[in-house]
Design an enzyme around this catalytic site. Structure first.
Site, short mmCIF file in Angstrom:
data_model
loop_
_atom_site.label_atom_id
_atom_site.label_comp_id
_atom_site.label_asym_id
_atom_site.label_seq_id
_atom_site.Cartn_x
_atom_site.Cartn_y
_atom_site.Cartn_z
N LYS A 9 34.58 38.79 43.14
CA LYS A 9 34.30 37.72 43.08
C LYS A 9 32.62 37.36 43.00
CE LYS A 9 38.74 36.21 44.90
NZ LYS A 9 39.37 35.32 45.96
N TYR A 49 43.72 30.75 37.73
CA TYR A 49 44.27 30.20 39.15
C TYR A 49 45.19 29.25 38.87
CZ TYR A 49 41.62 33.23 42.24
OH TYR A 49 40.93 34.35 42.75
N PHE A 57 42.77 23.36 48.24
CA PHE A 57 41.57 24.30 47.92
C PHE A 57 41.30 24.41 46.40
CE2 PHE A 57 44.85 27.40 49.24
CZ PHE A 57 44.82 27.97 48.13
N ARG A 85 46.36 46.05 46.52
CA ARG A 85 46.27 44.82 47.62
C ARG A 85 46.21 45.43 49.00
NH1 ARG A 85 46.92 39.45 46.09
NH2 ARG A 85 48.29 38.99 47.60
N THR A 91 44.67 38.14 52.49
CA THR A 91 43.75 37.25 51.94
C THR A 91 42.70 36.58 52.70
OG1 THR A 91 45.77 36.43 50.76
CG2 THR A 91 43.96 34.84 50.82
N ARG A 102 38.27 43.49 52.41
CA ARG A 102 37.99 42.22 53.15
C ARG A 102 37.86 42.41 54.54
NH1 ARG A 102 42.77 39.26 49.71
NH2 ARG A 102 41.56 38.35 48.01
N ASN A 112 35.97 35.54 49.97
CA ASN A 112 36.84 36.86 50.32
C ASN A 112 36.42 38.02 49.46
OD1 ASN A 112 38.46 35.76 48.48
ND2 ASN A 112 40.21 35.89 49.76
N HIS A 115 39.38 39.82 44.21
CA HIS A 115 40.71 39.36 43.82
C HIS A 115 41.79 40.44 43.13
CE1 HIS A 115 44.12 37.55 41.53
NE2 HIS A 115 43.74 38.30 40.49
N GLU A 126 47.25 38.60 33.74
CA GLU A 126 45.86 38.60 34.03
C GLU A 126 45.11 39.50 33.23
OE1 GLU A 126 46.71 37.34 38.63
OE2 GLU A 126 45.55 39.16 38.24
N1 LIG Z 1 43.22 28.02 52.59
C1 LIG Z 1 42.48 28.26 51.93
N2 LIG Z 1 41.18 27.72 51.81
C2 LIG Z 1 40.21 28.23 50.84
N3 LIG Z 1 40.37 28.78 50.07
C3 LIG Z 1 41.45 29.72 49.90
C4 LIG Z 1 42.55 29.41 50.90
N4 LIG Z 1 43.74 30.03 50.52
C5 LIG Z 1 43.30 30.71 49.42
N5 LIG Z 1 41.99 30.65 49.19
C6 LIG Z 1 41.46 31.16 48.06
O1 LIG Z 1 42.08 31.32 46.83
C7 LIG Z 1 42.39 32.87 46.44
C8 LIG Z 1 43.78 32.79 45.97
O2 LIG Z 1 44.61 32.59 47.00
P1 LIG Z 1 46.10 33.51 47.11
O3 LIG Z 1 46.92 32.73 48.00
O4 LIG Z 1 46.48 33.77 45.67
O5 LIG Z 1 45.64 34.89 47.85
P2 LIG Z 1 45.14 36.15 47.33
O6 LIG Z 1 46.40 36.51 46.18
O7 LIG Z 1 45.23 37.20 48.64
O8 LIG Z 1 43.74 36.16 46.60
P3 LIG Z 1 43.42 36.37 45.09
O9 LIG Z 1 44.38 35.92 44.36
O10 LIG Z 1 41.91 36.06 45.38
O11 LIG Z 1 43.53 38.21 45.31
C9 LIG Z 1 41.96 33.37 47.86
O12 LIG Z 1 41.81 34.70 47.37
C10 LIG Z 1 40.93 32.62 48.58
O13 LIG Z 1 39.85 32.81 47.84
#
Ligand SMILES: Nc1ncnc2c1ncn2[C@@H]1O[C@H](COP(=O)(O)OP(=O)(O)OP(=O)(O)O)[C@@H](O)[C@H]1O
Length: 148
Positions: A9, A49, A57, A85, A91, A102, A112, A115, A126
């Site tokens: 990111k 997304y 968010f 993962r 996350t 992370r 974070n 992705h 994707e």
């Molecule tokens: N509560 C939150 N507040 C702010 N940002 C969030 C929150 N939850 C998730 N995100 C952001 O949205 C992204 C996607 O959320 P998701 O739940 O898909 O988590 P993830 O699968 O671990 O992350 P990614 O898809 O980025 O690998 C997270 O990586 C984070 O950057």
């Protein structure tokens, strides 16, 4: 061989973590099959997304992803989606184990760093979205030293 989509990111790029992150996937034994640096349009970030569009968010997440260039990658190997993962960590970096990307390199959920696809089906969607041109087909000469 199984493939996953990994994106560094904008914070990871700005903080100079690209080499460190690639190193972790390479040293594990995964094969890099696609790599490019891109600044994505808002509509593209929203598409990536789309599953999170109802989340509170979502707007902030899209702003974050379009705030600078990202490094988009495809990595291949046995169980690369699940293991990828695990390498990335939970996350929320507050919950990510030390030793994960992370856990070692991030503090806040909204910064974070990386992705990774969460399923084989998600990965193929994707990869098609980010690499419509396809990826490199190759296998390392080290293959027999990594796999039985
Ligand atoms: N509560 C939150 N507040 C702010 N940002 C969030 C929150 N939850 C998730 N995100 C952001 O949205 C992204 C996607 O959320 P998701 O739940 O898909 O988590 P993830 O699968 O671990 O992350 P990614 O898809 O980025 O690998 C997270 O990586 C984070 O950057």
């Amino acid at each position: 061989m199984e493939q996953t989509f990994i994106m560094i990111k904008p914070d990871g790029v700005q903080r100079g973590l690209v080499g460190e992150i690639i190193n972790r996937f390479e040293k594990k034994g995964f094969y890099l099959k696609g790599l490019k640096m891109v600044s994505v349009e808002r509509s593209f970030a929203e598409k990536h997304y789309a599953d999170l569009s109802a989340k509170p968010f979502f707007a902030g997440l899209v702003e974050y992803i379009i705030s600078g260039p990202v490094v988009a990658m495809v990595w291949a190997g046995k169980n690369v989606v699940v293991t990828g993962r695990k390498i990335i960590g939970a996350t929320n970096p507050a919950d990510s184990a030390p030793g994960t990307i992370r856990g070692d390199l991030a503090i806040e959920i909204g910064r974070n760093v990386i992705h990774g696809s969460d399923s084989i089906e998600g990965a193929s969607k994707e990869i098609a979205l980010w690499f419509p041109e396809g990826v490199a087909e190759w296998q390392s000469n080290l293959h027999p030293w990594i796999y039985e």
